[in-house]
Motif scaffolding. Sequence first.
Motif, mmCIF file in Angstrom:
data_model
loop_
_atom_site.group_PDB
_atom_site.id
_atom_site.type_symbol
_atom_site.label_atom_id
_atom_site.label_comp_id
_atom_site.label_asym_id
_atom_site.label_seq_id
_atom_site.Cartn_x
_atom_site.Cartn_y
_atom_site.Cartn_z
ATOM 1 N N UNK A 106 0.676 -1.172 -0.092
ATOM 2 C CA UNK A 106 -0.137 0.167 -0.026
ATOM 3 C C UNK A 106 0.857 1.316 0.091
ATOM 4 N N UNK A 107 0.438 1.983 -0.914
ATOM 5 C CA UNK A 107 1.461 3.363 -0.971
ATOM 6 C C UNK A 107 0.752 4.495 -0.906
ATOM 7 N N UNK A 108 1.127 5.425 0.034
ATOM 8 C CA UNK A 108 0.014 6.600 0.330
ATOM 9 C C UNK A 108 0.834 7.694 0.387
ATOM 10 N N UNK A 109 0.210 8.825 0.880
ATOM 11 C CA UNK A 109 0.921 10.152 1.225
ATOM 12 C C UNK A 109 1.369 9.794 2.717
ATOM 13 N N UNK A 110 2.534 10.235 3.179
ATOM 14 C CA UNK A 110 2.958 9.939 4.548
ATOM 15 C C UNK A 110 2.247 10.881 5.603
ATOM 16 N N UNK A 111 1.575 12.277 5.077
ATOM 17 C CA UNK A 111 0.851 12.881 5.977
ATOM 18 C C UNK A 111 -0.537 12.319 6.346
ATOM 19 N N UNK B 157 2.400 -10.379 8.429
ATOM 20 C CA UNK B 157 3.559 -9.540 8.840
ATOM 21 C C UNK B 157 3.136 -8.190 8.253
ATOM 22 N N UNK B 158 3.261 -7.267 9.205
ATOM 23 C CA UNK B 158 2.945 -5.937 8.785
ATOM 24 C C UNK B 158 4.024 -5.039 8.801
ATOM 25 N N UNK B 159 4.430 -4.300 7.764
ATOM 26 C CA UNK B 159 5.486 -3.313 7.957
ATOM 27 C C UNK B 159 5.051 -1.805 7.543
ATOM 28 N N UNK B 160 5.058 -1.008 8.576
ATOM 29 C CA UNK B 160 4.855 0.592 8.344
ATOM 30 C C UNK B 160 6.225 1.223 8.139
ATOM 31 N N UNK B 161 6.374 1.730 6.793
ATOM 32 C CA UNK B 161 7.625 2.289 6.393
ATOM 33 C C UNK B 161 7.621 3.713 6.546
ATOM 34 N N UNK B 162 8.547 4.513 6.517
ATOM 35 C CA UNK B 162 8.807 5.862 6.380
ATOM 36 C C UNK B 162 9.327 6.059 5.063
ATOM 37 N N UNK B 163 9.218 7.457 4.784
ATOM 38 C CA UNK B 163 9.745 8.131 3.704
ATOM 39 C C UNK B 163 11.456 7.889 3.664
ATOM 40 N N UNK B 164 12.019 7.774 2.373
ATOM 41 C CA UNK B 164 13.290 7.490 2.270
ATOM 42 C C UNK B 164 14.056 8.722 1.292
ATOM 43 N N UNK B 165 14.997 8.956 1.504
ATOM 44 C CA UNK B 165 15.536 9.959 0.754
ATOM 45 C C UNK B 165 15.431 10.242 -0.607
ATOM 46 N N UNK B 166 15.109 8.924 -1.405
ATOM 47 C CA UNK B 166 14.659 9.211 -2.867
ATOM 48 C C UNK B 166 13.194 9.048 -3.064
ATOM 49 N N UNK B 167 12.305 9.226 -1.965
ATOM 50 C CA UNK B 167 10.827 8.965 -2.218
ATOM 51 C C UNK B 167 10.144 9.623 -0.975
ATOM 52 N N UNK B 168 9.345 10.366 -1.335
ATOM 53 C CA UNK B 168 8.525 11.011 0.052
ATOM 54 C C UNK B 168 7.221 10.180 0.452
ATOM 55 N N UNK B 169 6.988 9.161 -0.279
ATOM 56 C CA UNK B 169 5.899 8.245 -0.062
ATOM 57 C C UNK B 169 6.183 7.283 1.074
ATOM 58 N N UNK B 170 4.991 6.858 1.770
ATOM 59 C CA UNK B 170 4.865 5.985 2.738
ATOM 60 C C UNK B 170 4.392 4.546 2.177
#
Length: 410
Positions: free
Chosen positions: A169-174, A209-222
């Motif tokens: 699932x890709x979403x706006x981090x906000x 197994x769930x993983x909640x990521x955070x933005x990375x230097x090359x992408x602002x999405x979560x």
Amino acid sequence: MIGSYYSEEDINEILLSGGDAPARDSSGHGTHVAGIAAGNGRASRGENRGVAYEADIIVVKLRGRSRNGFPQTTELMMGVDFCVRMSLLRAEPLALNLSYGNNYGSHDGTSLLETYLDSVAGVGRSVICVGSGNEGNNARHTSGTVTSDRESLIEFSVAPGETNLSIQIWKNYADRYQITLSAPSGASIGLTENTQGSYRYVLDGTELLWYFGEPVPYSKDQEIYIEFLPEGVQTTVRSGIWKLQFSPREIVDGRFRLWMPSGNTINADTGFLVPMTRDTLTIPSTAFKLVAVAAYNSNTDSFASFSGQGFVCCSLVKPDIAAPGVDIVSCAPGGGYTSKTGTSMACPFVTGSAALLMQYGIVNGQDPYLYGEKVKAYLIRGARQLDVYGEYPNPDIGWGVLCLRDSMPE
């Protein structure tokens, strides 16, 4: 350098001696693709020769250490790096074919692989072509929108016998919302997306197994990643209809997109109940500076429904062009010819055409700057429009279908 290097002389010596080859094409995929781009047609007395049949060929065999035999992203990047370095060493232009793609990433050109390929596309005198993938009708992609007063429900089917499954699932981090996952039995769990990290649950005989990521230097999405695995004595994931409910908490954008794995890694009957055919390009065909190639049926002059479909937005168009990809005859391992279908077969038609354009411009001295985006521009200018489409560019075949004759400089 990682791996082994075999020069033209080394390969010819092995072939003449009848010795064991250091590597074999067990699937026939690479052999077929290479034959379309640059096969000499010797076994058919020239009838089935490739597009740029006098081109020098450099081949990189990727080991593919993952469970399903696919190469890791880093291995692909090293292979591309090797080809670019060799073209600089030999002072020759490079038409690089990538008949490869997967669904892992946000599909917006910002993944590590896409970013790398966009960067390396500007090194030396090269053109990188990549197939748009075969996910157009596979029900592996969908999307939804959450507003401050409206939830969103995504349903998907897991076929019997599925040994594992993953959903991105890709979403706006906000954006913040609660995600409730319901199993076929009706049992459910809910997670409020407000932290990063990994979580494990068991639901209806399936380990989650769930993983909640955070933005990375090359992408602002979560990224939110869910993996489904058999639990305990179970050997397969619980089959049936699963549901993902997205409930608003703090909404800024509200849009989200979901992908399942591509290709044959999961069963054909596993997929979203309301899939989207748009934005089904595989990565890295979503990179900006590559030539993304869709497939069409040249026998009927019609779009191939399996071909990954893209977007036309904000001066960005993907795919760029289409080429024949249905029932294509080319080389088979061990000799002879076979027929295959897919965007992997469409891509080398464009790669070979790019090689011929660079031969005209760079090798023959007509235009030393005929490479990179300039080659793409020439291919687009010469693209032929199909009568079935009233608007160009479009998300199916981009600017049209390949026509090298009309793409050649005047």
